[in-house]
Design an enzyme around this catalytic site. Structure first.
Site, short mmCIF file in Angstrom:
data_model
loop_
_atom_site.label_atom_id
_atom_site.label_comp_id
_atom_site.label_asym_id
_atom_site.label_seq_id
_atom_site.Cartn_x
_atom_site.Cartn_y
_atom_site.Cartn_z
N ALA A 64 29.42 48.71 70.43
CA ALA A 64 30.55 48.07 71.12
C ALA A 64 31.18 49.12 72.02
O ALA A 64 31.02 50.33 71.80
CB ALA A 64 31.55 47.58 70.08
N GLY A 109 27.13 48.27 67.17
CA GLY A 109 26.89 46.89 67.60
C GLY A 109 25.47 46.67 68.11
O GLY A 109 24.98 45.54 68.09
N GLU A 112 23.45 46.14 65.07
CA GLU A 112 23.84 44.82 64.56
C GLU A 112 23.24 43.69 65.40
O GLU A 112 22.82 42.66 64.86
CB GLU A 112 25.38 44.72 64.54
CG GLU A 112 26.00 45.65 63.50
CD GLU A 112 27.50 45.82 63.65
OE1 GLU A 112 27.97 46.12 64.77
OE2 GLU A 112 28.23 45.62 62.66
N GLU A 132 29.94 53.85 62.76
CA GLU A 132 31.34 53.43 62.84
C GLU A 132 32.30 54.25 61.98
O GLU A 132 33.41 54.54 62.41
CB GLU A 132 31.47 51.94 62.45
CG GLU A 132 30.97 50.97 63.50
CD GLU A 132 29.49 50.62 63.34
OE1 GLU A 132 28.77 51.35 62.63
OE2 GLU A 132 29.08 49.60 63.93
N1 CO8 Z 1 31.06 52.64 74.27
C1 CO8 Z 1 31.47 53.01 75.51
N2 CO8 Z 1 30.79 53.87 76.28
C2 CO8 Z 1 29.64 54.40 75.80
C3 CO8 Z 1 29.17 54.07 74.52
C4 CO8 Z 1 29.92 53.14 73.73
N3 CO8 Z 1 29.53 52.73 72.53
N4 CO8 Z 1 28.04 54.76 74.29
C5 CO8 Z 1 27.81 55.49 75.38
N5 CO8 Z 1 28.78 55.26 76.30
C6 CO8 Z 1 28.90 55.88 77.63
C7 CO8 Z 1 29.42 57.30 77.57
O1 CO8 Z 1 30.83 57.31 77.44
C8 CO8 Z 1 28.93 57.87 78.86
O2 CO8 Z 1 29.78 57.41 79.89
P1 CO8 Z 1 30.21 58.45 81.08
O3 CO8 Z 1 28.92 58.81 81.76
O4 CO8 Z 1 31.13 57.63 81.92
O5 CO8 Z 1 30.84 59.62 80.40
C9 CO8 Z 1 27.59 57.17 79.07
O6 CO8 Z 1 27.62 56.01 78.22
C10 CO8 Z 1 26.42 58.02 78.65
O7 CO8 Z 1 26.65 58.45 77.32
P2 CO8 Z 1 26.52 59.99 76.88
O8 CO8 Z 1 26.87 60.89 78.02
O9 CO8 Z 1 27.31 60.15 75.62
O10 CO8 Z 1 24.95 60.08 76.60
P3 CO8 Z 1 24.23 61.04 75.57
O11 CO8 Z 1 22.77 60.89 75.85
O12 CO8 Z 1 24.81 62.42 75.62
O13 CO8 Z 1 24.56 60.46 74.13
C11 CO8 Z 1 24.79 58.68 72.51
C12 CO8 Z 1 24.06 59.20 73.78
C13 CO8 Z 1 24.38 59.57 71.34
C14 CO8 Z 1 24.31 57.26 72.27
C15 CO8 Z 1 26.31 58.74 72.72
O14 CO8 Z 1 26.63 58.12 73.95
C16 CO8 Z 1 27.09 58.05 71.64
O15 CO8 Z 1 27.25 58.60 70.56
N6 CO8 Z 1 27.58 56.83 71.93
C17 CO8 Z 1 28.43 56.09 71.00
C18 CO8 Z 1 27.60 55.49 69.88
C19 CO8 Z 1 28.50 54.78 68.90
O16 CO8 Z 1 29.31 55.39 68.25
N7 CO8 Z 1 28.33 53.45 68.79
C20 CO8 Z 1 29.10 52.64 67.87
C21 CO8 Z 1 30.30 52.10 68.55
S1 CO8 Z 1 31.37 51.19 67.45
C22 CO8 Z 1 30.63 49.70 67.25
O17 CO8 Z 1 29.60 49.43 67.80
C23 CO8 Z 1 31.31 48.74 66.35
C24 CO8 Z 1 30.80 47.32 66.56
C25 CO8 Z 1 31.73 46.30 65.99
C26 CO8 Z 1 33.08 46.37 66.56
C27 CO8 Z 1 33.95 45.25 66.08
C28 CO8 Z 1 35.40 45.67 66.19
C29 CO8 Z 1 36.34 44.65 65.77
#
Ligand code: CO8
Length: 258
Positions: A64, A109, A112, A132
């Site tokens: 998400a 997500g 999921e 998460e």
């Molecule tokens: N949300 C928003 N932006 C994201 C996300 C995300 N989940 N994942 C990546 N991005 C963005 C980054 O912010 C970055 O943007 P920018 O270039 O503008 O800085 C771009 O994508 C590229 O990402 P990275 O530079 O971080 O790329 P890397 O190759 O260095 O890393 C990763 C890749 C390891 C995947 C890293 O991006 C990461 O850890 N992402 C987050 C993963 C995560 O934690 N996902 C779980 C999110 S919570 C969730 O899904 C809950 C679902 C249910 C919610 C219900 C709530 C009520």
């Protein structure tokens, strides 16, 4: 739809989450576009199998959208969670099989979303995780429910409590994915699987999907009754006559009608 691409060819539809700069993170806009695309596929009766994938080489869906989610209050988070869950349920109960073609990160997500599909094919660079708890939240789009049902409570709890990612080979070992293929063969593998499904009688496939899904929610006796209903209903279809007559006449079925 700005954030989702939809292609429909013969009996197979492909939905691509198309926000590669954010690793296809599920913003509200993505969820809305996904919902719209699903409605279009659902209304196109000639589609017998659906593939869901992510744009780019790196990510299926990285979760998400954290930036969008971070300032939500309890009520807003519940509304967002319900909306996502409603769409993922729609995928789970979709009228034809849904194949996730997982081309990279399937985190939060994203994992999921993959779990809500019927069949998961992973590229060899795919990475799965439920990170998460490291963000101070629980999984919110069905992760605590579907992952445990798919792989069992032990492996699901390990993934969810540690928040540690697993690679494609481990995902295969725990039964999270059906198969792992080289990255550049992923879409061909998903399309082949979709074609193998689409060549069969679509009502029979849909009834089998319903019977499996509903049966998994109940005990074996109730499940058998669900199967009797699904099985006998097929005898009202032209496809049943086509399929069985072809067998007894030693012919091949050219195409099922419906
Ligand atoms: N949300 C928003 N932006 C994201 C996300 C995300 N989940 N994942 C990546 N991005 C963005 C980054 O912010 C970055 O943007 P920018 O270039 O503008 O800085 C771009 O994508 C590229 O990402 P990275 O530079 O971080 O790329 P890397 O190759 O260095 O890393 C990763 C890749 C390891 C995947 C890293 O991006 C990461 O850890 N992402 C987050 C993963 C995560 O934690 N996902 C779980 C999110 S919570 C969730 O899904 C809950 C679902 C249910 C919610 C219900 C709530 C009520």
């Amino acid at each position: 739809m700005d954030t989702v691409l939809l292609e429909m060819k013969e009996h197979i539809a492909t939905i691509t989450i198309n926000r590669p700069k954010a690793l296809n993170a599920l913003s509200t806009e993505v969820l809305e576009d996904l919902n719209t695309a699903l409605a279009q596929v659902c209304a196109t009766k000639s589609i017998y199998a659906l593939i869901i994938t992510g744009a780019g080489d790196k990510s299926f869906v990285a979760g998400a959208d954290i930036a969008e989610m971070k300032d939500k209050n309890v009520d807003e988070a519940a509304t967002y969670g319900r909306f996502g869950n409603q769409i993922f349920r729609r995928i789970e109960n979709f009228r034809c099989p849904v194949i996730a073609a997982i081309n990279g990160f399937a985190l939060g997500g994203g994992c999921e979303l993959a779990c809500a599909c019927d069949i998961r094919i992973a590229a060899d660079n795919a990475v799965f995780g439920q990170p998460e708890v490291g963000l101070g939240i629980t999984p919110g789009f069905g992760g605590t429910q579907r992952l445990a049902r798919l792989v069992g409570a032990g492996p699901a709890k390990e993934m969810i409590f540690t928040g540690r990612n697993i690679k494609a080979d481990k995902a295969l070992a725990i039964g999270l994915v059906n198969s792992v293929v080289p990255h550049d063969e992923l879409m061909a593998a998903a399309e082949k699987m979709a074609a193998n499904i689409a060549k069969n009688a679509p009502i029979a496939v849909a009834n089998a999907k319903t019977a499996i899904n509903e049966g998994l929610q109940t005990n074996i006796d109730a499940g058998i009754n669900i199967e009797v209903k699904a099985f006998s209903a097929c005898f009202a279809t032209e496809d049943q006559r086509t399929g069985m007559n072809a067998f007894v006449n030693k012919e091949k079925v050219d195409a099922f009608a419906n």
